[in-house]
Enzyme design. Sequence first.
Site, PDB file in Angstrom:
ATOM      1  N   LYS A 196     -10.620  -4.243  11.297  1.00  0.00           N
ATOM      2  CA  LYS A 196      -9.355  -4.132  12.200  1.00  0.00           C
ATOM      3  C   LYS A 196      -9.543  -4.911  13.620  1.00  0.00           C
ATOM      4  O   LYS A 196      -8.367  -5.139  14.042  1.00  0.00           O
ATOM      5  CB  LYS A 196      -9.483  -2.467  12.432  1.00  0.00           C
ATOM      6  N   TYR A 228     -15.185  -1.626   8.424  1.00  0.00           N
ATOM      7  CA  TYR A 228     -13.920  -1.365   8.646  1.00  0.00           C
ATOM      8  C   TYR A 228     -13.367  -1.782  10.043  1.00  0.00           C
ATOM      9  O   TYR A 228     -12.419  -2.321  10.383  1.00  0.00           O
ATOM     10  CB  TYR A 228     -13.523  -0.134   8.272  1.00  0.00           C
ATOM     11  N   GLN A 282      -2.067   7.300   1.393  1.00  0.00           N
ATOM     12  CA  GLN A 282      -1.690   8.561   1.901  1.00  0.00           C
ATOM     13  C   GLN A 282      -0.526   8.364   2.998  1.00  0.00           C
ATOM     14  O   GLN A 282       0.393   8.974   3.102  1.00  0.00           O
ATOM     15  CB  GLN A 282      -3.053   8.846   2.505  1.00  0.00           C
ATOM     16  N   GLY A 294       0.818  -1.068  -0.034  1.00  0.00           N
ATOM     17  CA  GLY A 294       0.085   0.053  -0.002  1.00  0.00           C
ATOM     18  C   GLY A 294       0.913   1.163  -0.075  1.00  0.00           C
ATOM     19  O   GLY A 294       0.419   2.446   0.507  1.00  0.00           O
ATOM     20  N   ASP A 318       2.591  -1.756  -4.534  1.00  0.00           N
ATOM     21  CA  ASP A 318       1.114  -1.433  -4.405  1.00  0.00           C
ATOM     22  C   ASP A 318       0.448  -2.244  -5.669  1.00  0.00           C
ATOM     23  O   ASP A 318       1.128  -2.513  -6.487  1.00  0.00           O
ATOM     24  CB  ASP A 318       0.987   0.093  -4.618  1.00  0.00           C
ATOM     25  N   ILE A 319      -0.970  -2.214  -5.643  1.00  0.00           N
ATOM     26  CA  ILE A 319      -1.647  -2.691  -6.806  1.00  0.00           C
ATOM     27  C   ILE A 319      -1.711  -1.534  -7.534  1.00  0.00           C
ATOM     28  O   ILE A 319      -2.001  -1.847  -9.201  1.00  0.00           O
ATOM     29  CB  ILE A 319      -2.968  -3.412  -6.390  1.00  0.00           C
TER      30      ILE A 319
HETATM   31  N1  SER Z   1      -8.811   7.413   9.007  1.00  0.00           N
HETATM   32  C1  SER Z   1      -9.680   6.236   8.914  1.00  0.00           C
HETATM   33  C2  SER Z   1     -11.206   6.336   8.190  1.00  0.00           C
HETATM   34  O1  SER Z   1     -11.663   7.286   8.225  1.00  0.00           O
HETATM   35  C3  SER Z   1     -10.018   5.623  10.137  1.00  0.00           C
HETATM   36  O2  SER Z   1      -8.942   4.788  10.565  1.00  0.00           O
HETATM   37  O3  SER Z   1     -11.272   5.506   7.550  1.00  0.00           O
END
Ligand code: SER
Length: 317
Positions: free
Chosen positions: A145, A141, A12, A8, A34-35
């Site tokens: 995690k 997400y 960012q 990755g 990275d892809i």
């Molecule tokens: N910055 C991330 C998001 O907003 C949170 O880990 O998805």
Amino acid sequence: MTKVLVTGACGQLGTELTSRLRSIYGVDNVIASDISDPNQEIAEGPFEHINVLDKDAMADTIRKHGITEVYHLAALLSAKAEQNILPAWKLNVDSLLNILELAKEKNLDKIFWPSSIAVFGPDAPSKNTPQNTALNPTTVYGISKMAGEQWCAYYHRNFGVDVRSLRYPGLIGYKSLPGGGTTDYAVDIHYKAIAGEPFSCFLDKGSYLPMMYMDDAIKATIQLMQAEESKIEIRTSYNLSAISFAPEEIAAEIQNHLPDFEIAYEPDYRQKIADSWPDSIDDTPAREQWGWNHDYDLKSMVTDILANLPRQLAKNP
Ligand code: SER
């Protein structure tokens, strides 16, 4: 000799972390991957196109370059993950399992994997959320995690894999654009302000979230990875904190520099994600165990971004 692989690397965080790692270990000792295609800066050093879900390709790259450490950053962020449930789960969790398996099989020295404030849900206290509290995330997400953190602890406990992790707050930098995060309004707002345009914010006034300037995030990552192994007592992921603010507060700070800047509030589906996350984080274990300390507050961060972004835009329009 340390040989690093960053996955990755075009994202960012990856863009800035790769260049910092190259300044520490030497350009040839940090393989970016990275892809996506690399920008000019990333392409100045070794680069591999890899899909992190392809374990054999990852194994080949690790063998070919004699990799000793992996910074596994490839992931789908919170807002994009809500719209791509199964691909997000697959990318965020299966790719981590690939790396952890490879670390076990190939005896890699160290792995870094980012977790997030998204592991917390509505059952955690929203102010000064402690390290150990209810983890009932309500986003795809956050679930990915939370599961990833447990896999890291599992591979450390059962196979001795030295995997280290941070629960990043929203990361704010100006050198490359983020994509798909809920905290990313706090990056976009600077671009609009510099362009002299009004900013439409997808979160409402009063939406406090934990945030951090990119320089601090890079500093924390390097500090964690260079800490003595005996200091790393937490093998799920460390709470990490710097600043907390709401959209109207960062807008006011920008207006101190650019008085004509205007913001309007048009909350969308991302509001629900933000509402489920903490307002601020207690990161005492990181500060006590390996000496974490942030440098930037809201004022110094905004000042630095507004001073540097025009130059950055001139370089990469
Ligand atoms: N910055 C991330 C998001 O907003 C949170 O880990 O998805």
